[in-house]
Scaffold this motif. Structure first.
Motif, PDB file in Angstrom:
ATOM      1  N   LYS A  68      43.589   5.822  -4.186  1.00 29.75           N
ATOM      2  CA  LYS A  68      42.353   6.781  -4.108  1.00 29.75           C
ATOM      3  C   LYS A  68      42.040   6.979  -5.404  1.00 29.75           C
ATOM      4  CE  LYS A  68      45.390   9.499  -0.845  1.00 29.75           C
ATOM      5  NZ  LYS A  68      46.478  11.023  -0.552  1.00 29.75           N
ATOM      6  N   GLU A  69      42.200   7.003  -6.625  1.00 31.74           N
ATOM      7  CA  GLU A  69      41.670   5.978  -8.029  1.00 31.74           C
ATOM      8  C   GLU A  69      40.627   5.540  -8.110  1.00 31.74           C
ATOM      9  OE1 GLU A  69      40.781   9.212 -10.635  1.00 31.74           O
ATOM     10  OE2 GLU A  69      41.490  10.250  -9.047  1.00 31.74           O
ATOM     11  N   LYS A  70      41.254   4.176  -7.523  1.00 30.71           N
ATOM     12  CA  LYS A  70      40.855   2.975  -7.544  1.00 30.71           C
ATOM     13  C   LYS A  70      39.738   2.225  -6.785  1.00 30.71           C
ATOM     14  CE  LYS A  70      43.914   0.706 -10.633  1.00 30.71           C
ATOM     15  NZ  LYS A  70      44.301  -0.412 -11.080  1.00 30.71           N
ATOM     16  N   ILE A  71      40.094   3.162  -5.423  1.00 31.35           N
ATOM     17  CA  ILE A  71      38.466   2.456  -4.481  1.00 31.35           C
ATOM     18  C   ILE A  71      37.738   3.160  -4.557  1.00 31.35           C
ATOM     19  CG2 ILE A  71      38.535   2.830  -1.666  1.00 31.35           C
ATOM     20  CD1 ILE A  71      41.389   3.316  -1.341  1.00 31.35           C
ATOM     21  N   ASP A  72      36.219   2.310  -4.589  1.00 33.30           N
ATOM     22  CA  ASP A  72      35.486   2.278  -4.726  1.00 33.30           C
ATOM     23  C   ASP A  72      34.341   1.861  -3.572  1.00 33.30           C
ATOM     24  OD1 ASP A  72      34.770  -0.373  -5.464  1.00 33.30           O
ATOM     25  OD2 ASP A  72      34.138   0.048  -7.230  1.00 33.30           O
ATOM     26  N   PHE A  73      35.165   1.376  -2.541  1.00 32.80           N
ATOM     27  CA  PHE A  73      34.488   1.355  -1.562  1.00 32.80           C
ATOM     28  C   PHE A  73      35.675   1.310  -0.446  1.00 32.80           C
ATOM     29  CE2 PHE A  73      30.763  -2.313  -1.028  1.00 32.80           C
ATOM     30  CZ  PHE A  73      30.469  -1.360  -0.164  1.00 32.80           C
ATOM     31  N   GLN A  99      38.442   8.964  -4.464  1.00 30.66           N
ATOM     32  CA  GLN A  99      37.692   9.599  -5.539  1.00 30.66           C
ATOM     33  C   GLN A  99      36.678   9.262  -5.478  1.00 30.66           C
ATOM     34  OE1 GLN A  99      36.053   7.584  -7.202  1.00 30.66           O
ATOM     35  NE2 GLN A  99      36.258   5.464  -6.257  1.00 30.66           N
ATOM     36  N   LYS A 100      35.820  10.504  -5.913  1.00 31.58           N
ATOM     37  CA  LYS A 100      34.415  10.872  -5.969  1.00 31.58           C
ATOM     38  C   LYS A 100      33.464   9.355  -5.478  1.00 31.58           C
ATOM     39  CE  LYS A 100      32.783  13.286  -9.299  1.00 31.58           C
ATOM     40  NZ  LYS A 100      32.175  14.533  -9.876  1.00 31.58           N
ATOM     41  N   ASN A 101      34.033   8.438  -6.357  1.00 32.37           N
ATOM     42  CA  ASN A 101      32.281   7.470  -6.780  1.00 32.37           C
ATOM     43  C   ASN A 101      32.482   6.255  -5.920  1.00 32.37           C
ATOM     44  OD1 ASN A 101      33.101   9.005 -10.193  1.00 32.37           O
ATOM     45  ND2 ASN A 101      30.481   9.150  -8.792  1.00 32.37           N
ATOM     46  N   ALA A 102      32.334   6.708  -5.243  1.00 34.32           N
ATOM     47  CA  ALA A 102      32.537   5.406  -4.045  1.00 34.32           C
ATOM     48  C   ALA A 102      31.853   5.011  -3.293  1.00 34.32           C
ATOM     49  CB  ALA A 102      33.906   5.687  -3.083  1.00 34.32           C
ATOM     50  N   ARG A 103      31.117   4.369  -3.105  1.00 36.21           N
ATOM     51  CA  ARG A 103      29.976   3.728  -1.355  1.00 36.21           C
ATOM     52  C   ARG A 103      31.219   3.883  -0.679  1.00 36.21           C
ATOM     53  NH1 ARG A 103      29.370   0.044  -5.310  1.00 36.21           N
ATOM     54  NH2 ARG A 103      27.756  -0.476  -6.488  1.00 36.21           N
ATOM     55  N   CYS A 104      30.480   4.539   0.937  1.00 41.55           N
ATOM     56  CA  CYS A 104      31.064   4.195   1.416  1.00 41.55           C
ATOM     57  C   CYS A 104      30.334   3.877   3.464  1.00 41.55           C
ATOM     58  CB  CYS A 104      31.440   5.754   2.393  1.00 41.55           C
ATOM     59  SG  CYS A 104      32.828   6.263   1.265  1.00 41.55           S
ATOM     60  N   VAL A 105      30.558   3.093   4.262  1.00 43.17           N
ATOM     61  CA  VAL A 105      30.029   2.349   5.048  1.00 43.17           C
ATOM     62  C   VAL A 105      30.226   1.589   6.116  1.00 43.17           C
ATOM     63  CG1 VAL A 105      27.842   0.293   5.646  1.00 43.17           C
ATOM     64  CG2 VAL A 105      27.988   1.259   3.139  1.00 43.17           C
ATOM     65  N   GLU A 106      29.835   2.196   6.691  1.00 39.51           N
ATOM     66  CA  GLU A 106      29.740   1.655   8.864  1.00 39.51           C
ATOM     67  C   GLU A 106      29.326   0.054   9.140  1.00 39.51           C
ATOM     68  OE1 GLU A 106      30.350   3.131  13.339  1.00 39.51           O
ATOM     69  OE2 GLU A 106      30.243   4.321  12.021  1.00 39.51           O
ATOM     70  N   LEU A 107      30.183  -0.027   9.885  1.00 43.01           N
ATOM     71  CA  LEU A 107      30.268  -1.417  10.427  1.00 43.01           C
ATOM     72  C   LEU A 107      29.856  -1.631  11.230  1.00 43.01           C
ATOM     73  CD1 LEU A 107      31.845  -3.592   6.784  1.00 43.01           C
ATOM     74  CD2 LEU A 107      28.534  -3.291   7.081  1.00 43.01           C
ATOM     75  N   LYS A 108      29.657  -2.635  12.679  1.00 37.58           N
ATOM     76  CA  LYS A 108      28.941  -2.817  13.628  1.00 37.58           C
ATOM     77  C   LYS A 108      28.915  -4.026  14.013  1.00 37.58           C
ATOM     78  CE  LYS A 108      26.223  -1.537  16.593  1.00 37.58           C
ATOM     79  NZ  LYS A 108      25.376  -0.814  17.370  1.00 37.58           N
ATOM     80  N   HIS A 109      29.587  -4.825  14.917  1.00 37.98           N
ATOM     81  CA  HIS A 109      29.264  -6.251  15.445  1.00 37.98           C
ATOM     82  C   HIS A 109      30.778  -6.487  16.328  1.00 37.98           C
ATOM     83  CE1 HIS A 109      27.478  -9.196  17.519  1.00 37.98           C
ATOM     84  NE2 HIS A 109      28.350  -9.945  17.671  1.00 37.98           N
ATOM     85  N   ALA A 110      30.251  -5.400  17.360  1.00 40.25           N
ATOM     86  CA  ALA A 110      31.731  -5.860  18.791  1.00 40.25           C
ATOM     87  C   ALA A 110      33.100  -5.869  17.385  1.00 40.25           C
ATOM     88  CB  ALA A 110      31.634  -6.939  18.989  1.00 40.25           C
ATOM     89  N   CYS A 111      33.670  -6.605  18.217  1.00 40.23           N
ATOM     90  CA  CYS A 111      34.677  -6.842  17.180  1.00 40.23           C
ATOM     91  C   CYS A 111      35.361  -7.792  15.975  1.00 40.23           C
ATOM     92  CB  CYS A 111      36.218  -7.108  18.700  1.00 40.23           C
ATOM     93  SG  CYS A 111      36.261  -6.978  20.368  1.00 40.23           S
ATOM     94  N   TYR A 112      33.581  -8.098  15.903  1.00 40.00           N
ATOM     95  CA  TYR A 112      33.968  -8.390  14.142  1.00 40.00           C
ATOM     96  C   TYR A 112      34.510  -7.646  13.225  1.00 40.00           C
ATOM     97  CZ  TYR A 112      32.209 -11.957  10.835  1.00 40.00           C
ATOM     98  OH  TYR A 112      32.081 -12.501   9.653  1.00 40.00           O
ATOM     99  N   GLY A 113      33.832  -6.252  13.200  1.00 39.49           N
ATOM    100  CA  GLY A 113      33.464  -5.564  12.192  1.00 39.49           C
ATOM    101  C   GLY A 113      34.280  -5.072  11.023  1.00 39.49           C
ATOM    102  N   ALA A 114      35.573  -5.352  10.786  1.00 37.44           N
ATOM    103  CA  ALA A 114      36.655  -5.504  10.075  1.00 37.44           C
ATOM    104  C   ALA A 114      36.342  -6.891   9.224  1.00 37.44           C
ATOM    105  CB  ALA A 114      37.553  -4.986  10.620  1.00 37.44           C
ATOM    106  N   THR A 115      36.247  -7.704  10.211  1.00 40.33           N
ATOM    107  CA  THR A 115      35.829  -8.871   9.077  1.00 40.33           C
ATOM    108  C   THR A 115      35.579  -9.261   8.515  1.00 40.33           C
ATOM    109  OG1 THR A 115      37.258 -10.388  11.189  1.00 40.33           O
ATOM    110  CG2 THR A 115      36.042 -11.392   9.396  1.00 40.33           C
ATOM    111  N   ALA A 116      34.114  -8.687   9.005  1.00 39.93           N
ATOM    112  CA  ALA A 116      32.385  -8.490   7.667  1.00 39.93           C
ATOM    113  C   ALA A 116      32.822  -7.452   6.927  1.00 39.93           C
ATOM    114  CB  ALA A 116      31.295  -7.688   8.716  1.00 39.93           C
TER     115      ALA A 116
END
Length: 389
Positions: A68-73, A99-116
Protein backbone atom coordinates in the motif's frame (compact mmCIF):
# COMPACT_ATOMS: atom_id res chain seq x y z
CA UNK A 1 14.85 -5.29 -16.06
CA UNK A 2 12.90 -8.15 -14.50
CA UNK A 3 9.23 -7.04 -14.28
CA UNK A 4 6.17 -9.14 -13.70
CA UNK A 5 3.50 -10.51 -11.36
CA UNK A 6 4.58 -10.40 -7.74
CA UNK A 7 1.17 -11.22 -6.23
CA UNK A 8 -2.16 -12.43 -7.58
CA UNK A 9 -5.54 -13.05 -5.95
CA UNK A 10 -9.19 -13.36 -6.85
CA UNK A 11 -12.66 -12.96 -5.41
CA UNK A 12 -16.11 -14.10 -6.50
CA UNK A 13 -19.54 -13.62 -4.86
CA UNK A 14 -20.66 -16.13 -2.25
CA UNK A 15 -23.60 -17.50 -4.27
CA UNK A 16 -23.76 -19.58 -7.44
CA UNK A 17 -26.04 -21.59 -9.71
CA UNK A 18 -25.49 -25.25 -10.55
CA UNK A 19 -25.31 -25.50 -14.34
CA UNK A 20 -26.98 -28.90 -14.56
CA UNK A 21 -30.00 -27.62 -12.64
CA UNK A 22 -30.18 -24.49 -14.78
CA UNK A 23 -30.11 -26.65 -17.91
CA UNK A 24 -32.94 -28.83 -16.64
CA UNK A 25 -35.17 -25.82 -15.93
CA UNK A 26 -34.36 -24.36 -19.36
CA UNK A 27 -35.22 -27.65 -21.06
CA UNK A 28 -31.66 -28.21 -22.25
CA UNK A 29 -29.55 -31.35 -22.06
CA UNK A 30 -27.19 -30.67 -19.09
CA UNK A 31 -24.26 -31.96 -21.16
CA UNK A 32 -24.66 -28.92 -23.41
CA UNK A 33 -23.56 -26.76 -20.48
CA UNK A 34 -21.15 -29.05 -18.64
CA UNK A 35 -19.44 -30.54 -21.71
CA UNK A 36 -20.51 -28.38 -24.63
CA UNK A 37 -19.28 -25.13 -23.08
CA UNK A 38 -17.42 -26.67 -20.15
CA UNK A 39 -19.08 -24.98 -17.17
CA UNK A 40 -20.12 -26.54 -13.84
CA UNK A 41 -21.13 -23.57 -11.66
CA UNK A 42 -21.93 -19.95 -12.40
CA UNK A 43 -21.21 -17.16 -9.95
CA UNK A 44 -24.06 -14.69 -9.46
CA UNK A 45 -23.63 -11.14 -8.18
CA UNK A 46 -26.31 -9.94 -5.74
CA UNK A 47 -27.15 -6.25 -5.77
CA UNK A 48 -24.62 -5.49 -3.03
CA UNK A 49 -21.76 -6.48 -5.35
CA UNK A 50 -20.61 -4.52 -8.38
CA UNK A 51 -17.28 -4.40 -10.22
CA UNK A 52 -15.82 -2.05 -7.59
CA UNK A 53 -16.67 -4.17 -4.55
CA UNK A 54 -15.46 -7.31 -6.32
CA UNK A 55 -12.16 -5.61 -7.16
CA UNK A 56 -11.71 -4.33 -3.61
CA UNK A 57 -12.22 -7.80 -2.16
CA UNK A 58 -9.70 -9.29 -4.59
CA UNK A 59 -7.16 -6.58 -3.79
CA UNK A 60 -7.56 -6.83 -0.02
CA UNK A 61 -6.86 -10.56 -0.22
CA UNK A 62 -3.26 -9.93 -1.32
CA UNK A 63 -2.18 -6.43 -0.28
CA UNK A 64 -0.05 -5.78 2.81
CA UNK A 65 1.11 -2.48 4.31
CA UNK A 66 4.31 -2.42 2.26
CA UNK A 67 2.33 -2.84 -0.96
CA UNK A 68 0.00 0.00 0.00
CA UNK A 69 2.96 2.33 0.52
CA UNK A 70 4.77 1.38 -2.69
CA UNK A 71 1.78 1.24 -5.05
CA UNK A 72 1.58 4.54 -6.92
CA UNK A 73 -0.63 3.46 -9.81
CA UNK A 74 -4.00 1.66 -9.73
CA UNK A 75 -5.24 0.40 -13.10
CA UNK A 76 -8.81 -0.89 -13.15
CA UNK A 77 -9.75 -2.98 -16.18
CA UNK A 78 -13.51 -3.46 -16.55
CA UNK A 79 -16.40 -3.40 -18.97
CA UNK A 80 -18.83 -3.25 -16.04
CA UNK A 81 -18.00 0.26 -14.91
CA UNK A 82 -20.36 1.92 -12.44
CA UNK A 83 -19.89 5.53 -13.55
CA UNK A 84 -19.39 7.17 -16.94
CA UNK A 85 -16.88 9.63 -15.48
CA UNK A 86 -15.39 8.52 -12.16
CA UNK A 87 -12.90 5.69 -12.34
CA UNK A 88 -13.59 2.54 -10.35
CA UNK A 89 -9.89 2.67 -9.46
CA UNK A 90 -10.55 5.70 -7.24
CA UNK A 91 -12.94 3.75 -5.02
CA UNK A 92 -10.51 0.81 -4.92
CA UNK A 93 -7.68 3.15 -3.95
CA UNK A 94 -9.65 4.60 -1.05
CA UNK A 95 -11.20 1.38 0.22
CA UNK A 96 -7.92 -0.55 0.21
CA UNK A 97 -5.96 2.20 1.98
CA UNK A 98 -3.31 2.74 -0.70
CA UNK A 99 -1.12 5.80 -0.06
CA UNK A 100 -2.57 9.07 -1.35
CA UNK A 101 0.10 9.96 -3.95
CA UNK A 102 -1.09 7.42 -6.51
CA UNK A 103 -2.60 7.69 -9.97
CA UNK A 104 -5.92 5.92 -10.59
CA UNK A 105 -7.32 5.07 -14.02
CA UNK A 106 -10.06 2.84 -15.42
CA UNK A 107 -9.35 1.04 -18.70
CA UNK A 108 -11.92 -0.31 -21.13
CA UNK A 109 -11.82 -2.55 -24.11
CA UNK A 110 -14.13 -5.51 -23.56
CA UNK A 111 -12.19 -8.40 -21.98
CA UNK A 112 -8.78 -6.92 -22.85
CA UNK A 113 -8.77 -4.16 -20.20
CA UNK A 114 -6.65 -5.90 -17.55
CA UNK A 115 -4.03 -6.87 -20.13
CA UNK A 116 -3.81 -3.23 -21.20
CA UNK A 117 -3.29 -2.45 -17.51
CA UNK A 118 -0.42 -4.91 -17.25
CA UNK A 119 1.29 -3.44 -20.30
CA UNK A 120 1.00 0.09 -18.88
CA UNK A 121 2.20 -1.16 -15.50
CA UNK A 122 5.32 -2.70 -17.03
CA UNK A 123 6.26 0.61 -18.63
CA UNK A 124 5.68 2.45 -15.38
CA UNK A 125 7.83 0.02 -13.38
CA UNK A 126 10.60 0.25 -16.00
CA UNK A 127 10.78 3.98 -15.24
CA UNK A 128 10.15 3.61 -11.49
CA UNK A 129 11.66 0.26 -10.41
CA UNK A 130 11.13 0.93 -6.70
CA UNK A 131 7.34 1.33 -7.15
CA UNK A 132 4.48 -1.14 -7.56
CA UNK A 133 1.29 -1.12 -9.63
CA UNK A 134 -2.07 -2.66 -8.72
CA UNK A 135 -3.82 -4.07 -11.79
CA UNK A 136 -7.43 -5.22 -11.53
CA UNK A 137 -9.77 -7.12 -13.81
CA UNK A 138 -13.31 -7.00 -12.38
CA UNK A 139 -16.58 -7.68 -14.15
CA UNK A 140 -20.10 -9.03 -14.00
CA UNK A 141 -21.08 -10.89 -17.16
CA UNK A 142 -24.83 -10.54 -17.50
CA UNK A 143 -26.91 -11.53 -20.53
CA UNK A 144 -30.39 -11.90 -19.08
CA UNK A 145 -32.74 -14.77 -18.28
CA UNK A 146 -33.45 -17.30 -21.04
CA UNK A 147 -30.98 -15.58 -23.37
CA UNK A 148 -28.49 -17.40 -25.57
CA UNK A 149 -25.64 -16.11 -23.43
CA UNK A 150 -27.23 -16.99 -20.09
CA UNK A 151 -25.03 -20.07 -19.43
CA UNK A 152 -21.88 -18.00 -20.04
CA UNK A 153 -22.55 -15.45 -17.30
CA UNK A 154 -20.37 -15.03 -14.21
CA UNK A 155 -18.94 -12.53 -11.75
CA UNK A 156 -15.59 -11.97 -10.09
CA UNK A 157 -12.33 -10.09 -9.96
CA UNK A 158 -8.61 -10.75 -10.17
CA UNK A 159 -6.05 -8.45 -8.57
CA UNK A 160 -2.33 -8.42 -9.41
CA UNK A 161 0.64 -6.55 -8.03
CA UNK A 162 3.13 -5.77 -10.80
CA UNK A 163 6.67 -4.98 -9.66
CA UNK A 164 10.34 -5.35 -10.41
CA UNK A 165 11.92 -8.61 -9.24
CA UNK A 166 8.55 -10.38 -9.11
CA UNK A 167 8.18 -13.60 -7.12
CA UNK A 168 5.66 -15.41 -9.33
CA UNK A 169 6.01 -14.67 -13.05
CA UNK A 170 8.48 -12.54 -15.03
CA UNK A 171 6.76 -11.08 -18.07
CA UNK A 172 8.63 -11.05 -21.38
CA UNK A 173 8.82 -7.74 -23.19
CA UNK A 174 8.01 -9.25 -26.57
CA UNK A 175 4.39 -9.64 -27.54
CA UNK A 176 2.25 -9.53 -30.64
CA UNK A 177 -1.06 -7.69 -30.85
CA UNK A 178 -3.71 -6.87 -33.42
CA UNK A 179 -6.80 -4.68 -33.62
CA UNK A 180 -9.79 -5.10 -35.93
CA UNK A 181 -12.92 -2.95 -36.00
CA UNK A 182 -15.61 -5.64 -35.86
CA UNK A 183 -19.00 -6.09 -34.21
CA UNK A 184 -18.94 -9.49 -32.55
CA UNK A 185 -19.93 -8.33 -29.06
CA UNK A 186 -20.80 -4.85 -27.79
CA UNK A 187 -23.12 -3.07 -25.39
CA UNK A 188 -24.58 0.31 -26.37
CA UNK A 189 -24.92 2.89 -23.60
CA UNK A 190 -28.69 2.50 -23.66
CA UNK A 191 -28.64 -1.28 -23.16
CA UNK A 192 -28.39 -3.28 -19.92
CA UNK A 193 -27.26 -6.35 -21.84
CA UNK A 194 -24.66 -6.85 -24.56
CA UNK A 195 -25.42 -7.66 -28.18
CA UNK A 196 -23.63 -10.82 -29.24
CA UNK A 197 -22.98 -12.63 -32.49
CA UNK A 198 -21.73 -15.78 -30.83
CA UNK A 199 -20.55 -17.70 -33.89
CA UNK A 200 -18.78 -14.68 -35.34
CA UNK A 201 -17.18 -13.89 -31.97
CA UNK A 202 -15.75 -17.40 -31.69
CA UNK A 203 -14.38 -17.13 -35.22
CA UNK A 204 -12.87 -13.71 -34.50
CA UNK A 205 -11.28 -14.97 -31.26
CA UNK A 206 -9.58 -17.86 -33.05
CA UNK A 207 -8.71 -15.79 -36.12
CA UNK A 208 -6.90 -13.15 -34.10
CA UNK A 209 -5.18 -15.89 -32.07
CA UNK A 210 -3.74 -17.45 -35.22
CA UNK A 211 -2.62 -14.03 -36.48
CA UNK A 212 -0.89 -12.87 -33.31
CA UNK A 213 0.63 -16.31 -32.64
CA UNK A 214 2.09 -16.30 -36.16
CA UNK A 215 3.49 -12.80 -35.66
CA UNK A 216 4.86 -13.71 -32.24
CA UNK A 217 6.71 -16.73 -33.66
CA UNK A 218 8.27 -14.59 -36.40
CA UNK A 219 9.38 -11.96 -33.87
CA UNK A 220 10.81 -14.35 -31.29
CA UNK A 221 11.72 -17.55 -33.18
CA UNK A 222 9.86 -19.47 -30.47
CA UNK A 223 7.73 -22.52 -31.16
CA UNK A 224 5.15 -24.55 -29.24
CA UNK A 225 7.92 -26.65 -27.75
CA UNK A 226 9.27 -23.58 -25.93
CA UNK A 227 6.10 -23.35 -23.81
CA UNK A 228 5.29 -25.43 -20.77
CA UNK A 229 1.63 -24.38 -20.87
CA UNK A 230 -0.82 -21.93 -22.46
CA UNK A 231 -3.51 -19.82 -20.81
CA UNK A 232 -6.36 -18.14 -22.64
CA UNK A 233 -9.17 -15.69 -22.14
CA UNK A 234 -12.08 -18.00 -21.29
CA UNK A 235 -15.60 -16.70 -21.97
CA UNK A 236 -16.40 -20.38 -21.31
CA UNK A 237 -13.80 -23.05 -20.63
CA UNK A 238 -14.33 -25.04 -23.85
CA UNK A 239 -12.92 -22.01 -25.67
CA UNK A 240 -9.48 -22.85 -24.32
CA UNK A 241 -9.63 -26.29 -25.89
CA UNK A 242 -10.60 -24.76 -29.23
CA UNK A 243 -7.68 -22.34 -28.90
CA UNK A 244 -5.15 -25.12 -28.33
CA UNK A 245 -6.54 -27.05 -31.30
CA UNK A 246 -6.17 -23.92 -33.46
CA UNK A 247 -2.59 -23.31 -32.34
CA UNK A 248 -1.49 -26.92 -32.80
CA UNK A 249 -3.08 -27.41 -36.20
CA UNK A 250 -0.49 -29.20 -38.32
CA UNK A 251 1.82 -29.76 -35.33
CA UNK A 252 2.90 -33.09 -33.93
CA UNK A 253 0.12 -34.77 -31.99
CA UNK A 254 2.34 -34.93 -28.91
CA UNK A 255 2.32 -31.12 -28.67
CA UNK A 256 -1.47 -31.03 -28.59
CA UNK A 257 -1.55 -33.74 -25.94
CA UNK A 258 1.07 -31.97 -23.81
CA UNK A 259 -0.74 -28.64 -23.85
CA UNK A 260 -4.10 -30.29 -23.23
CA UNK A 261 -2.74 -31.81 -20.01
CA UNK A 262 -2.04 -28.38 -18.52
CA UNK A 263 -5.25 -26.96 -20.00
CA UNK A 264 -7.33 -29.01 -17.56
CA UNK A 265 -5.51 -27.44 -14.60
CA UNK A 266 -5.92 -23.97 -16.10
CA UNK A 267 -9.73 -24.15 -16.28
CA UNK A 268 -10.50 -25.49 -12.78
CA UNK A 269 -11.41 -22.11 -11.26
CA UNK A 270 -13.15 -20.80 -14.37
CA UNK A 271 -15.44 -23.86 -14.44
CA UNK A 272 -16.61 -22.90 -10.96
CA UNK A 273 -17.07 -19.17 -11.61
CA UNK A 274 -18.03 -18.57 -15.23
CA UNK A 275 -17.06 -15.61 -17.39
CA UNK A 276 -15.51 -12.63 -15.62
CA UNK A 277 -14.50 -10.77 -18.79
CA UNK A 278 -11.31 -8.81 -18.01
CA UNK A 279 -10.26 -11.22 -15.27
CA UNK A 280 -10.90 -14.48 -17.12
CA UNK A 281 -7.41 -14.95 -18.58
CA UNK A 282 -5.79 -14.24 -15.22
CA UNK A 283 -8.19 -16.50 -13.33
CA UNK A 284 -7.07 -19.23 -15.74
CA UNK A 285 -3.43 -18.40 -15.05
CA UNK A 286 -4.08 -18.55 -11.32
CA UNK A 287 -5.86 -21.88 -11.72
CA UNK A 288 -2.88 -23.33 -13.59
CA UNK A 289 -0.43 -22.13 -10.95
CA UNK A 290 -2.45 -23.27 -7.95
CA UNK A 291 -4.19 -26.40 -9.20
CA UNK A 292 -1.45 -27.82 -11.39
CA UNK A 293 1.79 -29.52 -10.34
CA UNK A 294 4.72 -27.26 -9.52
CA UNK A 295 6.46 -26.30 -12.73
CA UNK A 296 10.19 -25.80 -13.02
CA UNK A 297 11.84 -22.44 -12.55
CA UNK A 298 12.18 -20.80 -15.93
CA UNK A 299 9.21 -22.61 -17.48
CA UNK A 300 7.65 -20.36 -20.10
CA UNK A 301 3.88 -19.81 -20.18
CA UNK A 302 1.98 -18.41 -23.14
CA UNK A 303 -0.96 -16.06 -22.58
CA UNK A 304 -3.61 -15.01 -25.08
CA UNK A 305 -5.82 -12.04 -24.30
CA UNK A 306 -8.87 -11.25 -26.41
CA UNK A 307 -11.32 -8.39 -26.21
CA UNK A 308 -14.26 -8.31 -28.58
CA UNK A 309 -14.51 -5.45 -30.97
CA UNK A 310 -11.59 -6.54 -31.26
CA UNK A 311 -8.10 -6.60 -29.77
CA UNK A 312 -5.98 -9.74 -29.46
CA UNK A 313 -2.54 -10.10 -27.92
CA UNK A 314 -0.19 -13.02 -27.35
CA UNK A 315 2.55 -12.62 -24.77
CA UNK A 316 4.54 -14.79 -22.42
CA UNK A 317 6.16 -15.05 -19.02
CA UNK A 318 8.70 -17.16 -17.17
CA UNK A 319 8.03 -18.75 -13.80
CA UNK A 320 10.16 -17.88 -10.79
CA UNK A 321 11.61 -20.37 -8.35
CA UNK A 322 9.33 -21.31 -5.46
CA UNK A 323 6.44 -19.39 -7.02
CA UNK A 324 3.92 -21.61 -5.25
CA UNK A 325 5.06 -20.22 -1.88
CA UNK A 326 3.67 -16.83 -2.90
CA UNK A 327 0.22 -18.04 -3.95
CA UNK A 328 -2.94 -18.27 -1.82
CA UNK A 329 -4.37 -21.61 -2.87
CA UNK A 330 -6.15 -22.44 0.40
CA UNK A 331 -7.89 -19.09 0.69
CA UNK A 332 -8.99 -19.19 -2.95
CA UNK A 333 -10.38 -22.68 -2.54
CA UNK A 334 -12.22 -21.47 0.56
CA UNK A 335 -13.81 -18.64 -1.41
CA UNK A 336 -15.23 -21.24 -3.79
CA UNK A 337 -16.06 -23.94 -1.25
CA UNK A 338 -17.85 -21.63 1.19
CA UNK A 339 -20.38 -20.38 -1.35
CA UNK A 340 -24.09 -21.12 -1.16
CA UNK A 341 -25.98 -22.71 -4.02
CA UNK A 342 -28.98 -20.70 -5.18
CA UNK A 343 -32.24 -22.26 -6.21
CA UNK A 344 -33.25 -21.31 -9.73
CA UNK A 345 -36.02 -19.15 -8.25
CA UNK A 346 -33.50 -17.25 -6.07
CA UNK A 347 -31.15 -16.84 -9.03
CA UNK A 348 -33.88 -15.43 -11.24
CA UNK A 349 -34.95 -13.03 -8.49
CA UNK A 350 -31.38 -11.76 -8.02
CA UNK A 351 -30.81 -11.36 -11.74
CA UNK A 352 -34.05 -9.39 -12.01
CA UNK A 353 -32.99 -6.81 -9.43
CA UNK A 354 -31.22 -3.59 -10.41
CA UNK A 355 -30.27 -0.28 -8.88
CA UNK A 356 -32.70 2.59 -9.58
CA UNK A 357 -31.94 4.58 -12.73
CA UNK A 358 -33.90 7.67 -11.74
CA UNK A 359 -31.75 8.81 -8.82
CA UNK A 360 -33.93 7.23 -6.14
CA UNK A 361 -32.04 6.44 -2.92
CA UNK A 362 -31.74 2.77 -1.99
CA UNK A 363 -30.57 0.83 1.04
CA UNK A 364 -29.42 -2.61 -0.10
CA UNK A 365 -30.41 -5.74 1.77
CA UNK A 366 -27.08 -7.27 2.80
CA UNK A 367 -28.24 -10.41 4.58
CA UNK A 368 -26.30 -12.55 2.12
CA UNK A 369 -23.00 -10.77 2.76
CA UNK A 370 -21.13 -13.43 4.71
CA UNK A 371 -17.94 -13.61 2.64
CA UNK A 372 -15.76 -10.72 1.58
CA UNK A 373 -14.82 -7.50 3.29
CA UNK A 374 -16.29 -4.92 0.91
CA UNK A 375 -19.78 -4.44 -0.46
CA UNK A 376 -22.15 -1.77 -1.76
CA UNK A 377 -24.36 -0.67 1.12
CA UNK A 378 -26.49 2.06 -0.45
CA UNK A 379 -26.89 4.72 -3.08
CA UNK A 380 -27.79 8.09 -1.57
CA UNK A 381 -27.95 11.41 -3.37
CA UNK A 382 -26.61 9.66 -6.48
CA UNK A 383 -23.47 8.65 -4.57
CA UNK A 384 -22.46 5.03 -4.01
CA UNK A 385 -21.74 4.11 -0.41
CA UNK A 386 -19.36 1.18 0.07
CA UNK A 387 -18.69 -0.55 3.36
CA UNK A 388 -15.66 -2.46 4.63
CA UNK A 389 -16.57 -5.07 7.24
Amino acid sequence: MDIGIDKIGFYTPNVYVDMEKLAEVRGVDPAKYTIGIGQEKMAVAPLHHDSVSLAVNAALSILDDEDKEKIDFVLFGSESGVDHSKSGAVWVHNLTGIQKNARCVELKHACYGATAGIKLAMGHIALNPDKKVLVLGADIAKYGLNSGGEPTQGAGAVAMVISSNPRILSLDNDSASMTKDISDFWRPLYSDFPIVDGKFSNEAYLGLLKDVWGTYKEQTDRELSDFEAMCFHLPYTKMGKKAIQAMTEGADESETKRLMNSYHDSIYYNKQVGNIYTGSLYLSLLSLLEQGPELKEGARLGLYSYGSGAVGEFFSGVLKSDYKKHLHKESHESVLDDRRELSIEEYESILGRALPKDGTDIEIDNEQVNIGKAYLEAVKGDIRKYTIK
